[in-house]
Enzyme design. Structure first.
Site, PDB file in Angstrom:
ATOM      1  N   GLU A  97     -39.356  16.922   5.474  1.00 53.17           N
ATOM      2  CA  GLU A  97     -38.487  15.832   5.042  1.00 53.17           C
ATOM      3  C   GLU A  97     -37.133  16.331   4.552  1.00 53.17           C
ATOM      4  O   GLU A  97     -36.098  15.720   4.818  1.00 53.17           O
ATOM      5  CB  GLU A  97     -39.178  15.015   3.938  1.00 53.17           C
ATOM      6  CG  GLU A  97     -40.205  14.022   4.436  1.00 53.17           C
ATOM      7  CD  GLU A  97     -41.499  14.681   4.893  1.00 53.17           C
ATOM      8  OE1 GLU A  97     -41.689  15.882   4.639  1.00 53.17           O
ATOM      9  OE2 GLU A  97     -42.328  13.984   5.516  1.00 53.17           O
ATOM     10  N   HIS A 180     -49.608   8.454  -2.293  1.00 50.52           N
ATOM     11  CA  HIS A 180     -49.022   7.689  -1.202  1.00 50.52           C
ATOM     12  C   HIS A 180     -48.732   6.244  -1.601  1.00 50.52           C
ATOM     13  O   HIS A 180     -48.494   5.404  -0.735  1.00 50.52           O
ATOM     14  CB  HIS A 180     -49.961   7.678   0.006  1.00 50.52           C
ATOM     15  CG  HIS A 180     -50.218   9.026   0.603  1.00 50.52           C
ATOM     16  ND1 HIS A 180     -51.027   9.952   0.010  1.00 50.52           N
ATOM     17  CD2 HIS A 180     -49.746   9.600   1.737  1.00 50.52           C
ATOM     18  CE1 HIS A 180     -51.061  11.044   0.759  1.00 50.52           C
ATOM     19  NE2 HIS A 180     -50.293  10.865   1.806  1.00 50.52           N
TER      20      HIS A 180
END
Length: 379
Positions: A97, A180
């Protein structure tokens, strides 16, 4: 239908004026039927169509992220775009990322318009997500978003714009655990230089994503995984390729007079269901879909609260205030002393103006004690 009316007219069965009335009635009935049969679209398809149309209209727009190409998106939002636009504009990236967030910011510096997809915004916090182990979480990707994308326009004196969109699912899904499920609306919403959007319906998703891509500033676009497969009616106007919703403008989803409920993303649906339940008990709730977290449409919220005199706010993030527990004990409005809503200046005089000072606290305390002229009156 029209042929049948003409045959009756030619045979003398009805007059020409009767035909006109019949045609008018047919036209009105038809328009009502067309409106009733409004097209429905899933949030996923709304996002996909917005990306497709913006890529078609502007060759500077491209998409990058994990599995956005060959796999057609982890949630199939980018389905069909690799085949249509090729690998130069739909880029599959490694699982890093920090790497592709930084590349995206650099591309925006150069004048391109990247749309960076995070498989989840939880991954926007980390340099790598191998099994998403908590001990390995870093802040390298968010460093590109906040320190590079958000602040460059200010730090360049307005000479450098950063037209980039960071998009992906935000908040809780279903059974995906703590790592998450974080809602980042408040995180990014507190960062000067960013615009933060959170769509609820298909029209929201389509119109706001188009606005985000066209905007010259960095936009954090917070979707919700649970909402991708949900269908909503979509107006003919929203299906037009020129359709775009204004950033910073909320939508009143349901009008009411007794209490205002504000929400964004998935929570708007919950608020609307709650309003239905309240209506059965004689409570008329006004539901506001914020759409935009930053900038926030304070005017719409304040106008509603001044009508209903009550406010309930709904979000997935964690509460940080205790005012609800002590409101009945207040003898004056709450005063808020905070930093200025700008990236931190370098010049010493501007830096001082951007930070809370002792005299700011003194003035606020005196206002709360009715020992000075209120700010509104002084202005």
């Amino acid at each position: 239908m029209l042929g049948l009316l003409r045959r009756h007219l030619n045979s003398g069965a009805i007059s020409s004026s009767g035909l006109e009335r019949s045609l008018l009635r047919f036209s009105l009935d038809g328009s009502r039927g067309f409106a009733a049969a409004a097209k429905e679209m899933t949030v996923r398809d709304a996002l996909n169509s917005a990306l497709d149309e913006e890529m078609s209209a502007d060759p500077k727009v491209f998409i990058m992220g994990e599995e956005v190409g060959e796999y057609q998106g982890a949630y199939k939002v980018t389905k069909g775009l690799l085949e249509k636009y090729g690998p130069d504009r739909v880029l599959d990236t490694p699982i890093t990322e920090a790497g592709f967030a930084g590349i995206g910011v650099g591309a925006a510096y150069y004048g391109l318009k990247p749309v960076v997809e995070f498989m989840t915004f939880n991954f926007s916090m980390q340099a790598d997500c191998d099994a998403c182990v908590a001990a390995r979480l870093t802040v390298e990707a968010i460093d590109h978003i906040i320190n590079s994308a958000a602040k460059s326009n200010y730090m360049s004196g307005g000479q450098m714009s950063v037209p980039i969109v960071f998009r992906g699912p935000n908040g809780a899904a279903a059974g995906v655990g703590a790592q998450h499920s974080q809602c980042y609306a408040a995180w990014y919403g507190s960062c000067p230089g960013l615009k933060v959007l959170a769509p609820y319906s298909s029209e929201d998703a389509r119109g706001l994503l188009k606005a985000a891509i066209r905007d010259p500033d960095p936009v954090v676009f917070l979707e919700n995984e649970i909402m991708y497969g949900q269908s909503f009616p979509v107006s003919a106007e929203a299906l037009d390729s020129s359709f775009c919703l204004p950033i910073g403008k909320a939508k009143i989803e349901r009008e009411g007079k007794d209490v205002t409920i504000t929400a964004f993303s998935k929570m708007v649906g919950f608020a609307l269901q709650a309003a239905e339940s309240l209506a059965k008990e004689g409570i008329s709730a006004e539901v506001i879909n914020l759409r935009s977290i930053r900038p926030l449409d304070r005017a719409t919220i304040n106008a509603s609260v001044r009508k209903t005199n009550r406010l309930v706010t709904v979000e997935e993030g964690f509460p940080q205030h205790v005012i609800e527990e002590s409101f009945g004990y207040l003898d004056a409005s709450v005063e808020r002393i905070a930093g200025a809503d700008v990236p931190m200046p370098y010049a010493a005089n501007l830096e001082r103006m951007a930070l809370p000072q002792i005299e700011d606290i003194v003035r606020a305390a005196k206002r709360a004690c009715y020992r000075s002229v209120p700010m509104a009156a002084a202005a």
